[in-house]
Design a protein around this motif. Sequence first.
Motif, PDB file in Angstrom:
ATOM      1  N   GLU A  92     -24.202   1.689 -70.130  1.00 29.99           N
ATOM      2  CA  GLU A  92     -24.756   1.488 -69.005  1.00 29.99           C
ATOM      3  C   GLU A  92     -23.716   1.686 -67.763  1.00 29.99           C
ATOM      4  OE1 GLU A  92     -27.801   1.747 -68.219  1.00 29.99           O
ATOM      5  OE2 GLU A  92     -28.787   1.310 -69.975  1.00 29.99           O
ATOM      6  N   ALA A  93     -23.660   2.350 -66.572  1.00 30.65           N
ATOM      7  CA  ALA A  93     -22.808   2.469 -65.571  1.00 30.65           C
ATOM      8  C   ALA A  93     -22.217   1.297 -64.869  1.00 30.65           C
ATOM      9  CB  ALA A  93     -23.157   3.438 -64.809  1.00 30.65           C
ATOM     10  N   ALA A  94     -21.231   1.232 -64.640  1.00 23.10           N
ATOM     11  CA  ALA A  94     -20.562   0.064 -63.639  1.00 23.10           C
ATOM     12  C   ALA A  94     -19.560   0.895 -63.107  1.00 23.10           C
ATOM     13  CB  ALA A  94     -20.238  -1.124 -64.255  1.00 23.10           C
ATOM     14  N   VAL A  95     -19.681   1.090 -61.537  1.00 21.16           N
ATOM     15  CA  VAL A  95     -18.683   1.836 -60.822  1.00 21.16           C
ATOM     16  C   VAL A  95     -17.988   0.953 -59.653  1.00 21.16           C
ATOM     17  CG1 VAL A  95     -18.595   4.034 -59.300  1.00 21.16           C
ATOM     18  CG2 VAL A  95     -20.075   3.858 -61.463  1.00 21.16           C
ATOM     19  N   LYS A  96     -16.806   1.171 -59.456  1.00 22.81           N
ATOM     20  CA  LYS A  96     -16.240   0.391 -58.394  1.00 22.81           C
ATOM     21  C   LYS A  96     -16.013   1.382 -57.427  1.00 22.81           C
ATOM     22  CE  LYS A  96     -12.082  -2.049 -57.126  1.00 22.81           C
ATOM     23  NZ  LYS A  96     -10.811  -2.601 -57.934  1.00 22.81           N
ATOM     24  N   LEU A  97     -16.694   1.177 -56.143  1.00 23.15           N
ATOM     25  CA  LEU A  97     -16.635   1.960 -55.237  1.00 23.15           C
ATOM     26  C   LEU A  97     -15.502   1.873 -54.234  1.00 23.15           C
ATOM     27  CD1 LEU A  97     -20.433   1.934 -54.371  1.00 23.15           C
ATOM     28  CD2 LEU A  97     -19.356   3.626 -55.471  1.00 23.15           C
ATOM     29  N   HIS A 101     -16.729  -3.366 -53.427  1.00 26.97           N
ATOM     30  CA  HIS A 101     -18.114  -2.765 -53.630  1.00 26.97           C
ATOM     31  C   HIS A 101     -18.174  -2.157 -54.882  1.00 26.97           C
ATOM     32  CE1 HIS A 101     -18.124  -2.890 -49.185  1.00 26.97           C
ATOM     33  NE2 HIS A 101     -19.239  -3.307 -49.132  1.00 26.97           N
ATOM     34  N   TYR A 102     -19.200  -2.577 -55.765  1.00 27.38           N
ATOM     35  CA  TYR A 102     -19.522  -2.201 -57.087  1.00 27.38           C
ATOM     36  C   TYR A 102     -21.026  -1.688 -57.148  1.00 27.38           C
ATOM     37  CZ  TYR A 102     -15.176  -4.411 -58.504  1.00 27.38           C
ATOM     38  OH  TYR A 102     -13.807  -4.449 -58.625  1.00 27.38           O
ATOM     39  N   PHE A 103     -21.350  -0.737 -57.943  1.00 27.66           N
ATOM     40  CA  PHE A 103     -22.646  -0.195 -58.124  1.00 27.66           C
ATOM     41  C   PHE A 103     -22.933  -0.273 -59.738  1.00 27.66           C
ATOM     42  CE2 PHE A 103     -25.511   3.418 -58.913  1.00 27.66           C
ATOM     43  CZ  PHE A 103     -26.368   3.247 -57.826  1.00 27.66           C
ATOM     44  N   PHE A 104     -23.869  -0.796 -60.188  1.00 32.12           N
ATOM     45  CA  PHE A 104     -24.527  -0.663 -61.466  1.00 32.12           C
ATOM     46  C   PHE A 104     -25.601  -0.032 -61.777  1.00 32.12           C
ATOM     47  CE2 PHE A 104     -21.992  -4.476 -60.971  1.00 32.12           C
ATOM     48  CZ  PHE A 104     -21.358  -4.792 -62.009  1.00 32.12           C
ATOM     49  N   ALA A 145     -19.672   0.689 -68.905  1.00 30.19           N
ATOM     50  CA  ALA A 145     -19.257   2.050 -68.849  1.00 30.19           C
ATOM     51  C   ALA A 145     -18.510   2.050 -67.607  1.00 30.19           C
ATOM     52  CB  ALA A 145     -20.274   3.346 -69.189  1.00 30.19           C
ATOM     53  N   PHE A 146     -17.399   1.745 -67.397  1.00 27.43           N
ATOM     54  CA  PHE A 146     -16.826   1.460 -66.091  1.00 27.43           C
ATOM     55  C   PHE A 146     -15.975   2.433 -65.539  1.00 27.43           C
ATOM     56  CE2 PHE A 146     -13.163  -0.235 -63.497  1.00 27.43           C
ATOM     57  CZ  PHE A 146     -13.845  -0.862 -62.462  1.00 27.43           C
ATOM     58  N   SER A 147     -16.072   3.217 -64.219  1.00 23.95           N
ATOM     59  CA  SER A 147     -15.450   4.170 -63.628  1.00 23.95           C
ATOM     60  C   SER A 147     -15.279   3.511 -62.264  1.00 23.95           C
ATOM     61  CB  SER A 147     -15.972   5.068 -63.936  1.00 23.95           C
ATOM     62  OG  SER A 147     -17.208   5.013 -62.878  1.00 23.95           O
ATOM     63  N   VAL A 148     -13.999   3.991 -61.491  1.00 27.26           N
ATOM     64  CA  VAL A 148     -13.490   3.877 -60.379  1.00 27.26           C
ATOM     65  C   VAL A 148     -13.861   5.155 -59.706  1.00 27.26           C
ATOM     66  CG1 VAL A 148     -11.790   3.399 -58.577  1.00 27.26           C
ATOM     67  CG2 VAL A 148     -11.818   2.279 -61.064  1.00 27.26           C
ATOM     68  N   LYS A 149     -14.377   5.271 -58.350  1.00 33.10           N
ATOM     69  CA  LYS A 149     -14.782   6.409 -57.732  1.00 33.10           C
ATOM     70  C   LYS A 149     -14.305   6.059 -56.277  1.00 33.10           C
ATOM     71  CE  LYS A 149     -17.218   8.728 -60.927  1.00 33.10           C
ATOM     72  NZ  LYS A 149     -16.763   9.562 -61.452  1.00 33.10           N
ATOM     73  N   GLY A 150     -13.735   7.372 -55.533  1.00 33.42           N
ATOM     74  CA  GLY A 150     -13.149   7.133 -54.083  1.00 33.42           C
ATOM     75  C   GLY A 150     -14.660   7.292 -53.465  1.00 33.42           C
TER      76      GLY A 150
END
Length: 163
Positions: A92-97, A101-104, A145-150
């Motif tokens: 499952e996605a977990a994204v650092k914006l 701010h984070y998005f799941f 499933a962690f990622s960092v996005k600009g």
Amino acid sequence: MYPLLETKDLVEKLFPNNDQSHEQEQKSTAFESSDEFVIKIPKLIVHSIDKQQSIQLASGVFEIIRIRQGDTFITTLVRVFYEIQWPLAKDEAAVKLDGSHYFFTLRVPSQSENDVALEDLLNYSLTITGNSSDELDRVLEEYSAFSVKGVKMDVVLRGYTCR
């Protein structure tokens, strides 16, 4: 008028056989569940995100906890102020914006067995109102499933656009 008590039954209940009580104790501790805090962040807001709107669901203390049953690891949960919780999973996605701010994304069982429609996804955003933590990133890397996005802020729509 009163039921008869057998002395033998009374003695066995008051002074159980130590071997039997030890076995029962071992069986009961094997099934006892416990939770341990992985990380706690005091000030956070969680929103549900869909195509039309963002709805604030909860605010307060953010926790990631591990659930165990005996010595066995069961799952890891995100919990916000005891009002909302969801599991963390490696698929499952977990994204650092950005820094706060984070998005799941959480998949919900689909009506169709063939594919997952957009309606079958639950999306959450987290806003940390205090200082963010590298520790949170490390925990999310371990359990999701962690990622960092600009991102760049869309001021008119008050939303985010990934770059």
